[in-house]
Design a protein around this motif. Sequence first.
Motif, short mmCIF file in Angstrom:
data_model
loop_
_atom_site.label_atom_id
_atom_site.label_comp_id
_atom_site.label_asym_id
_atom_site.label_seq_id
_atom_site.Cartn_x
_atom_site.Cartn_y
_atom_site.Cartn_z
N CYS A 1 9.26 2.00 4.82
CA CYS A 1 10.34 2.98 4.67
C CYS A 1 11.73 2.37 4.67
CB CYS A 1 10.25 4.01 5.80
SG CYS A 1 10.36 3.31 7.47
N SER A 2 11.83 1.07 4.94
CA SER A 2 13.12 0.40 5.08
C SER A 2 13.15 -0.89 4.27
CB SER A 2 13.39 0.12 6.57
OG SER A 2 14.60 -0.57 6.76
N ALA A 3 12.58 -0.83 3.05
CA ALA A 3 12.53 -2.02 2.19
C ALA A 3 13.94 -2.39 1.72
CB ALA A 3 11.63 -1.76 0.99
N PRO A 4 14.18 -3.67 1.40
CA PRO A 4 15.51 -4.09 0.94
C PRO A 4 15.96 -3.32 -0.29
CG PRO A 4 14.10 -6.00 1.37
CD PRO A 4 13.22 -4.79 1.44
N ASP A 5 17.26 -3.10 -0.37
CA ASP A 5 17.80 -2.35 -1.51
C ASP A 5 17.65 -3.10 -2.82
OD1 ASP A 5 18.76 -0.05 -0.10
OD2 ASP A 5 20.40 -1.26 0.68
N ARG A 6 17.88 -4.40 -2.78
CA ARG A 6 17.85 -5.20 -4.02
C ARG A 6 16.59 -6.06 -4.03
NH1 ARG A 6 23.51 -8.07 -4.56
NH2 ARG A 6 23.00 -8.69 -2.43
N ALA A 7 15.47 -5.42 -4.29
CA ALA A 7 14.17 -6.12 -4.30
C ALA A 7 13.26 -5.43 -5.32
CB ALA A 7 13.55 -6.11 -2.91
N ALA A 8 13.74 -5.35 -6.55
CA ALA A 8 13.01 -4.61 -7.58
C ALA A 8 11.63 -5.18 -7.85
CB ALA A 8 13.84 -4.59 -8.88
N GLY B 1 0.79 -1.22 0.00
CA GLY B 1 0.00 0.00 0.00
C GLY B 1 0.81 1.25 0.00
N THR B 2 1.96 1.24 0.64
CA THR B 2 2.71 2.47 0.81
C THR B 2 3.60 2.70 -0.39
OG1 THR B 2 4.24 1.13 2.08
CG2 THR B 2 2.72 2.44 3.30
N VAL B 3 2.98 3.04 -1.52
CA VAL B 3 3.70 3.05 -2.79
C VAL B 3 3.21 4.17 -3.70
CG1 VAL B 3 4.08 1.72 -4.87
CG2 VAL B 3 4.00 0.60 -2.70
N ALA B 4 4.13 4.93 -4.27
CA ALA B 4 3.89 5.76 -5.45
C ALA B 4 2.54 6.39 -5.52
CB ALA B 4 4.09 4.91 -6.68
N ALA B 5 2.02 6.92 -4.41
CA ALA B 5 0.63 7.29 -4.41
C ALA B 5 0.39 8.77 -4.51
CB ALA B 5 -0.04 6.74 -3.17
N ASN C 1 7.94 6.82 6.10
CA ASN C 1 7.72 7.47 4.81
C ASN C 1 8.07 6.53 3.64
OD1 ASN C 1 7.59 9.26 2.63
ND2 ASN C 1 9.63 10.11 3.05
N PRO C 2 7.10 6.17 2.79
CA PRO C 2 7.39 5.31 1.65
C PRO C 2 8.30 5.94 0.61
CG PRO C 2 5.06 5.29 2.17
CD PRO C 2 5.66 6.41 2.96
N ASP C 3 8.50 7.26 0.68
CA ASP C 3 9.40 7.95 -0.25
C ASP C 3 10.78 8.20 0.36
OD1 ASP C 3 7.73 8.13 -2.45
OD2 ASP C 3 6.84 10.02 -1.83
N ARG C 4 11.12 7.53 1.43
CA ARG C 4 12.42 7.74 2.07
C ARG C 4 13.55 7.33 1.13
NH1 ARG C 4 15.38 3.94 5.10
NH2 ARG C 4 17.10 4.91 6.24
N ALA D 1 18.21 0.75 7.52
CA ALA D 1 18.76 0.36 6.22
C ALA D 1 17.68 0.49 5.15
CB ALA D 1 19.28 -1.07 6.30
N GLY D 2 18.09 0.25 3.90
CA GLY D 2 17.14 0.24 2.80
C GLY D 2 16.57 1.61 2.49
N SER D 3 15.37 1.60 1.92
CA SER D 3 14.73 2.85 1.51
C SER D 3 13.23 2.64 1.45
CB SER D 3 15.25 3.28 0.14
OG SER D 3 14.95 2.30 -0.85
N GLY D 4 12.50 3.73 1.20
CA GLY D 4 11.06 3.63 1.06
C GLY D 4 10.68 2.76 -0.12
N ILE D 5 9.60 2.05 0.02
CA ILE D 5 9.21 1.10 -1.02
C ILE D 5 8.73 1.81 -2.28
CG2 ILE D 5 6.78 0.80 -0.38
CD1 ILE D 5 7.30 -2.26 -0.71
N ALA D 6 8.42 3.12 -2.18
CA ALA D 6 7.92 3.85 -3.34
C ALA D 6 8.99 4.58 -4.11
CB ALA D 6 6.85 4.85 -2.90
#
Length: 409
Positions: free
Chosen positions: A241-248, A19-23, A172-175, A213-218
């Motif tokens: 806000c902390s999704a894995p870096d390599r999870a395209a 849900g926390t995506v590109a919205a 924040n999904p845009d982190r 670690a990581g970044s926002g999923i959006a």
Amino acid sequence: MTTMRGRRIAAAAAATVCGTVAANVMLGASTAWSVPIGPGCPALYVIGVQGTGQSAPNADPLADTGVVGALIAPVVSAVPHLVQRSYIPYGAGFGGIVPGGGPDPYVASVTDGRTKLDAAAAEIVAACPSTLIAAVGFSQGAQAVSSFARDVGAGAGPVPADKIAGVALYSNPDRAPGAGVLPGRPGQLTPDPAPGTAGAAIAGVRIANPPAAGSGIAGAADFGALTGRVADICTDGDLACSAPDRAAVLRFAAIIGAQADLANPLAALGSINASLSGALGEAWNTVLANDFRVGHGVVDYAPTASLAQRLIEAADPRITPADPGLAAARWGEIIAAITVNPLELGKLFGQLAGAWGQLADDNADLVNPLIWARYLDTVNRHNNYALGQLDSGIAWLIALAHDLAGSRR
């Protein structure tokens, strides 16, 4: 049998992951509303945007509820003569599957919140020219506020950057990848002063939080002129806000899911299939138009972006798609070149094999159990920001109010 608690956890996990995506895509109109102001104009006006399931179109804009209310209420209590506040009443939904949330897809819901936030900020500035604004958002609300801050910082928002005293984002999904608590200010823990103040009160504030670690999923936001006045608080292991870096593929799926009507299984399948088919077609057109070089019987795959990036961008409705006519023309050029020189086909296979290898590497975290061990408690990490992580934000807003009041003397 699935328990009520189990259903709630599943729904919360779904909202966190997809849900926390590109919205912040502007997809629809919002119901007009008038922000409550008065009596008089305060030194600082705080606007809150709640997370998924924590607001509604008819929500009381003065009710201090949810994670955002847990931050703002103590500020108003501490300096009631300096601060006014209200909360954006919006759908706060995720396709109809999250308790308390509206029926709209996540993308449309955040668009609703962002549109009303724009209107509220403009109304406050028009009614109270000497008042500065602070904005606070959590989760879905943080994405709406992050989008607002990005545009204001770029000079494209509803109010000038010098009308914003501070912005606090939680989950924040845009982190941005590996961002500290003040994006664009590595190692800095004290926010920049509000415009027109010396920052005497906030000099004693520290926005401290363990690194995530990581970044926002959006994706990521650049705050431009607001850099230093935006705090981005994330708990490590919170997928929003902390999704894995390599999870395209995870990010790609999340963007697709954010556009779906999920309350009805048949509608969900139809909308997901349409978005998926469209995204794959857009990705291929973009690759053809931008990543192949053709000339004099020679064809090369020379990408200017990875396949992972092409997929994610194609799924994101904010990004203008490639011209299908240009893609079709490029495909014709490729076929013609290979017809003249068939040996080019073998070279192309080698180049494309390298791209597929890079795509696998861009998703390596998805099959790494050590990475996923960080997310075993992701629902609790996402939902527990009110348990000790709001104190520095409360202190910051109170300090901003004092600094702004002092600047008026």
